[in-house]
Design an enzyme around this catalytic site. Sequence first.
Site, PDB file in Angstrom:
ATOM      1  N   LYS A 288      13.627  11.912  -0.907  1.00 27.89           N
ATOM      2  CA  LYS A 288      14.357  10.777  -1.467  1.00 27.89           C
ATOM      3  C   LYS A 288      14.902  11.161  -2.843  1.00 27.89           C
ATOM      4  O   LYS A 288      14.176  11.681  -3.678  1.00 27.89           O
ATOM      5  CB  LYS A 288      13.432   9.565  -1.565  1.00 27.89           C
ATOM      6  CG  LYS A 288      14.144   8.248  -1.823  1.00 27.89           C
ATOM      7  CD  LYS A 288      13.208   7.063  -1.659  1.00 27.89           C
ATOM      8  CE  LYS A 288      13.934   5.740  -1.867  1.00 27.89           C
ATOM      9  NZ  LYS A 288      13.062   4.582  -1.635  1.00 27.89           N
ATOM     10  N   GLU A 377       4.301  -7.590   7.265  1.00 30.37           N
ATOM     11  CA  GLU A 377       4.053  -8.944   6.774  1.00 30.37           C
ATOM     12  C   GLU A 377       3.097  -9.730   7.663  1.00 30.37           C
ATOM     13  O   GLU A 377       2.254 -10.487   7.166  1.00 30.37           O
ATOM     14  CB  GLU A 377       5.379  -9.703   6.632  1.00 30.37           C
ATOM     15  CG  GLU A 377       6.253  -9.231   5.490  1.00 30.37           C
ATOM     16  CD  GLU A 377       7.056  -7.986   5.830  1.00 30.37           C
ATOM     17  OE1 GLU A 377       7.699  -7.421   4.921  1.00 30.37           O
ATOM     18  OE2 GLU A 377       7.043  -7.565   7.011  1.00 30.37           O
ATOM     19  N   ARG A 405       9.204 -13.187   8.714  1.00 30.61           N
ATOM     20  CA  ARG A 405       8.689 -12.353   9.795  1.00 30.61           C
ATOM     21  C   ARG A 405       7.236 -12.683  10.127  1.00 30.61           C
ATOM     22  O   ARG A 405       6.709 -12.189  11.124  1.00 30.61           O
ATOM     23  CB  ARG A 405       8.823 -10.873   9.417  1.00 30.61           C
ATOM     24  CG  ARG A 405      10.257 -10.435   9.246  1.00 30.61           C
ATOM     25  CD  ARG A 405      10.394  -8.944   9.146  1.00 30.61           C
ATOM     26  NE  ARG A 405       9.897  -8.387   7.909  1.00 30.61           N
ATOM     27  CZ  ARG A 405      10.365  -7.270   7.359  1.00 30.61           C
ATOM     28  NH1 ARG A 405      11.327  -6.601   7.947  1.00 30.61           N
ATOM     29  NH2 ARG A 405       9.878  -6.808   6.233  1.00 30.61           N
TER      30      ARG A 405
END
Length: 643
Positions: A288, A377, A405
């Site tokens: 990244k 979640e 969610r």
Amino acid sequence: MLIEPGKLLKTINSPEDLKKFDNKQLHQVRDELRQFIIDNVSVYGGHFGASLGVVELTTALHYVFDTPKDQLIWDVGHQAYGHKILTGRREQFHTNRLYGGLSGFPKRKESEYDTFGVGHSSTSISAALGMAVANNQFKDDRHHIAVIGDGAMTGGMAFEGMNHAGDLQDSNLLIILNDNNMSIDPNVGALNDYLTNITTSKTYNKVKDEVWDLLGKISKFGPNAQELASKIENSTKAFFMRHSNLFESFNLRYFGPVDGHDLDHLVTVLKDLKDIKGPKLLHVMTTKGKGYAPAEKDQTKWHAPGTFDKVTGEIRKKIITDPQPPKFQDVFGHTLVELAKENEKIMGITPAMPSGCSLNIMMREIPDRAFDVGIAEQHAVTFSAGLATQGAVPFCNIYSTFMQRAYDQVIHDVCIQNLHVIFCLDRAGFAGADGPTHHGAYDLAFMRCIPNITVMAPMDEQELRNMMYTAQLKKNAMPFSIRYPRGQGSMPNWRTPMEEIQIGQGRTVKEGNDIAILSVGPVGNYALAAATQLKKDADIAVYDMRFVKPLDEAMLHEVFSKFDKVITVEDGCLMGGFGSAVYEFMVDHQYHAKIKRLGIPDAIVEHGTQQELHKECGFDAEGIAATVCEMLELVPTSQNQLI
């Protein structure tokens, strides 16, 4: 201001233009694309590290596959800047995430190359599989590529998709796992450890090298044995221990891991994989922030750094001399630590957002009582419920948009059982430049309809502290939802003593006689500003209701007995939200007043700054003042013209 692209990049208006280049030119395009992203984000801001990390992969995918016929889905959309630039949006890229400009995420109505809208995570495999099955039914020979990365593989839905994909062996699906060991914060959990083991195992790499040499020596495989091994690009571990490979256990053919920054090798591997039918997974290792040293060094900081000096790497900050209000998330983080030091039962839980919600403060100070559970979640909510059954007091911090969610778990696992779980919903209301996938528009409406839960929103930092204190008290052992917005509050000096709030009790902010404004949350500051702005024209009462459930019925009886004109203000959806609750109260108790509800309309509101979107929806200070003037049939005096 347009940023001038490199000489090859400026000739690319679609992937067809990219395909005209030879190998050397493709490398130059790669370099120009990376520099173009650095140039633009340094000036205009936006997500940074994730897109830099997939420049080679992006270039190779559009070079090898026939997009948009071949369906390419990016999961999550943070990775997709290079994709947007190569697919005809280069000249508009400086408008990325700005009001009225390009979305920061792939968006179907923005481009035919954005085959599926993504903003949350872990959806790409299911979406790509659905596309593959549909096109297989329609005898449409296309490739379907899901690029899943930035931690999205830790989401349970990704496993649900893989489980189904492995059962559909005629689906033309390629899953590319962009393994950079990061979400916004470093990845956590057993899956991360497993992937690390695959890519760093000394035994595995030694065996792989020995097998490579062996294939070159065994004549019966022929002179092209090594070429064959390279073509299938299969992990040696998976080759010898098929059933020990997680992805092979899902009946996905596993290839890799491969270097995601070796452009030539990626092109070769992707071309080879086009000839292999059925569901398969390519494991690609990337860094990244690749190509920009500060972003490689501190990947969390450079996920979305804002504007910066691309030469020195200094992130630009506004020079402010006066004390500034803190971010609501930091008030949450510091207050939670204060409370946890006094109450040993308190624990903190977040699904992959410790820096975004400031739970990282507790992770540093009380690490054994703070948990990052990954992009999960549903698990975060039920894990919190399990903690609560044993007497713990979990503060479960989830962005409002991501709480959607886990709605079933809120109802089934927390509220039906009436467990003492405290949900702190960050990024409530408009999320700003992240746009409609991240707006926290619906939580007031979807929380207030659930039995047993108390739903509240603070007007300022002190109120947030008081609400957190109140919610953790033993006598209040019930579900709570506390929601607050992204960004700063209004109190520079916010570290005041915490006080208990009586459940369901609002407060009068300003007395008045002509019209009443009822607000919930920080938009109450807009209401107060509008009342001050019009003080020479109207005597406006302002009430901070604080609670959406239970409503302060005593206060509402007082309001409707006194006023025949009422305005409600909320930074949530009007359908079923706070204003609807007030209207229901009025009807149920047979009051007759003229009510005007201000909030987020029944529409998808696009991206922009929070202030721009508040203004667009008419509930900033100016919009509230205009509504007051309309209801009272006022023309403001010259001294109080609307700003």
